[in-house]
Design an enzyme around this catalytic site. Structure first.
Site, mmCIF file in Angstrom:
data_model
loop_
_atom_site.group_PDB
_atom_site.id
_atom_site.type_symbol
_atom_site.label_atom_id
_atom_site.label_comp_id
_atom_site.label_asym_id
_atom_site.label_seq_id
_atom_site.Cartn_x
_atom_site.Cartn_y
_atom_site.Cartn_z
ATOM 1 N N GLY A 70 -3.135 -72.045 38.682
ATOM 2 C CA GLY A 70 -1.861 -71.550 37.967
ATOM 3 C C GLY A 70 -2.359 -70.276 37.346
ATOM 4 O O GLY A 70 -3.482 -69.942 37.153
ATOM 5 N N MET B 1 -2.688 -70.515 34.205
ATOM 6 C CA MET B 1 -3.840 -70.882 33.134
ATOM 7 C C MET B 1 -5.163 -71.022 33.743
ATOM 8 O O MET B 1 -6.285 -70.909 32.881
ATOM 9 C CB MET B 1 -3.497 -72.132 32.438
ATOM 10 C CG MET B 1 -2.144 -72.504 31.918
ATOM 11 S SD MET B 1 -2.031 -74.149 31.445
ATOM 12 C CE MET B 1 -3.542 -74.357 30.508
ATOM 13 N N VAL C 37 -8.025 -75.860 38.798
ATOM 14 C CA VAL C 37 -8.543 -77.336 38.414
ATOM 15 C C VAL C 37 -9.511 -77.642 39.642
ATOM 16 O O VAL C 37 -8.767 -77.472 40.904
ATOM 17 C CB VAL C 37 -7.582 -78.226 37.987
ATOM 18 C CG1 VAL C 37 -7.853 -79.678 37.844
ATOM 19 C CG2 VAL C 37 -6.442 -77.498 37.126
ATOM 20 N N ASP D 181 3.099 -78.240 24.420
ATOM 21 C CA ASP D 181 3.467 -77.750 25.695
ATOM 22 C C ASP D 181 3.721 -78.749 26.790
ATOM 23 O O ASP D 181 3.566 -78.806 27.776
ATOM 24 C CB ASP D 181 2.371 -76.742 26.342
ATOM 25 C CG ASP D 181 2.773 -76.150 27.630
ATOM 26 O OD1 ASP D 181 3.909 -75.581 27.493
ATOM 27 O OD2 ASP D 181 1.935 -76.056 28.568
#
Length: 514
Positions: free
Chosen positions: A21, A23, A26, A139
């Site tokens: 994403g 961010m 992963v 968040d």
């Protein structure tokens, strides 16, 4: 980090990409030192930063990762380690085979309110522990709640996205990330706090039941931000028994929201099928009668008075007087009145007995009136007229009760800033070794998190020292602490919210890192 099989930090072998994403990316990986499966997240810093800003953001992200690693809860993804790879911060976390709540909502549509309540209880429990440890998530959204195959719900990404500017206005003025789950006070520019997490959790659960967050969705993030700032939440239509709980969590004023520990118990009431406690405006949520209450009754400095549980004395706000209960004052007044009448009756019996034994009437008339013969004065402001006969003494009883005596309860002396600082110094001299005595210096909000979680946290800390302060500021105490854990030291600035209990004892009621 584009190829499988790479080794990160000479320890973590990448196996498969499991998410990506704005961010970062992963991966599922293997810790070759401990031979366990982990999740490795590489966080991408915001573009357009100067080298100095990039370094500051990198250090802040690593610091947030270390803070998140302090949290140990069965419903929180554990952060095992922080590292760097090609200049980017890397977080090594617990691996959970799961789907995010966002994915489940996308696949299944609306979720059953009872299923959402069960998810909420688990997440609120983890967040309550986080808040006690001084960690604010900042968040919360469906994408940060993971649902395991066995029904376990776990929260992830504690403080990380906020640390790298995921929900912030960039230098160019473009909003990074969606504000759909923000609390109104955060949309207005205030720093996130535990109450902000409560609102964001309410927004997340609302979206799972209603299909979209309380303020809707909008491609225009600035327009959506303005709607959030107004704090006008529509009554949920599909929530059923969850509706009262959601509306308490989604109150526009952060002071009126329940704490996260109270939120957990509120949602548990939904799961158990018990009546949902409701809070009146301008009052904090009150535990059901069966719930465990903290021993101290106190009020947050600068906040509204907490609603006391049944049979508890009224909380006292630091810097203000305590309004005595009318029923309590009336009850005390009746007791004092009866005591005064008993004294007068005893005097009358003495006078009559003296007359019966033939004492000189003129001598008795020259003696002081009954009220003046008593060594203990009658309660003020009652007055007693001089009496020369039994009938006159009897008539004096009416003036004695003509005005109600003032209540004997007094507002505790307000602590000075030096008193607040002294309590904080005493507290950090006690921990981590003497947690039993340190526990007694905590206010109801921190004690509501549970003594077991409190003990667990301090068991993980080797030592803590004050390196700057403490300094009192507007009812809070600011202190910089140096924690030693597993041989490593880290400094943290804490803002401690202080309260005063009924005896005037200052207590530490909230603990926020900032």
């Amino acid at each position: 980090m584009s190829a499988e099989g790479r080794l990160i930090a000479d320890r973590y072998r990448l196996q498969q990409q499991i998410g990506s994403g704005a961010m970062g990316v992963v991966w599922r990986a293997v810790d070759e030192r401990l031979h366990r499966t982990v999740a490795v997240k590489q966080l991408l810093l915001q573009p357009g930063y100067t080298p100095e800003e990039t370094e500051e953001a990198r250090q802040r992200t690593l610091r947030e990762g270390r803070i998140a690693a302090r949290l140990q809860h069965q419903n929180a993804i554990v952060v095992f380690d922080t590292a760097e790879d090609e200049g980017h911060p890397v977080l090594v976390m617990e691996y959970l085979p799961s789907k995010s709540l966002a994915s489940v909502i996308s696949e299944q549509g609306l979720l059953n309110p009872m299923q959402v309540a069960q998810i909420g209880v688990q997440v609120a429990g983890a967040l309550a522990t986080a808040h006690m440890a001084g960690i604010v998530h900042r968040d919360l959204k469906p994408g940060n709640i993971l649902l395991g195959d066995d029904g376990t719900a776990k929260i992830t990404d504690f403080g990380i996205s906020r640390a790298i500017g995921d929900v912030a206005v960039t230098k160019s003025g473009i909003l990074a990330g969606t504000p759909a789950y923000l609390a109104p006070e955060v949309a207005l520019g205030r720093d996130p706090a535990p109450a902000s997490d409560v609102f964001s959790l309410g927004s997340t659960l609302y979206a799972a039941i209603e299909g979209e967050p309380p303020f809707g969705v909008d491609d225009n993030a600035i327009s959506l931000l303005h709607r959030v700032a107004r704090g006008e939440v529509e009554q949920p239509r599909q929530a059923g028994p969850m509706a009262p709980a959601l509306m308490q969590m989604l109150r526009a004023d952060p002071v009126e929201r329940p704490t996260m520990a109270q939120t957990r118990d509120l949602l548990q009431a939904v799961v158990d099928g018990r009546p949902i406690p409701t809070a009146s405006p301008n009052a904090r949520w009150q535990y059901p009668a069966a719930a465990q209450q903290p021993q101290q009754q106190a009020t947050r400095v600068g906040g509204p008075a907490a609603t006391p549980p049944p049979h508890a004395g009224p909380p006292t706000r630091v810097g203000t007087g305590s309004a005595a209960s009318g029923s309590r004052g009336s009850s005390r007044g009746k007791h004092i009145l009866l005591w005064a009448l008993a004294i007068i009756a005893a005097v009358l019996v003495g006078v009559l007995a003296a007359n019966a034994f033939g004492q000189d009437t003129s001598q008795s008339q020259q003696s002081p009136p009954p009220a003046q013969q008593q060594e203990r004065p009658a309660p003020p402001p009652a007055t007693t007229a001089p009496a020369t006969t039994s009938s006159a003494a009897t008539s004096s009883a009416a003036p004695t009760t003509s005005s109600a005596p003032p209540t004997s309860s007094a507002t505790p002396a307000q602590p000075s800033e030096q008193d607040l600082v002294a309590v904080v110094q005493q507290y950090y001299q006690l921990v981590p070794g003497d947690t039993d005595d340190a526990w007694q210096l905590l206010g109801p909000d921190l004690q509501a998190q549970g003594e077991d979680s409190y003990e667990q946290f301090w068991d993980s800390v080797d030592d803590v020292q004050i390196v700057d302060g403490p300094a009192a500021s507007g009812g809070n105490v600011v202190v910089t602490l140096q924690f030693t854990k597993d041989g490593q030291q880290s400094n943290e600035r804490h803002v401690l919210g202080m309260v005063v209990d009924e005896s005037g004892q200052p207590l530490i009621n909230t603990d926020q890192i900032g």
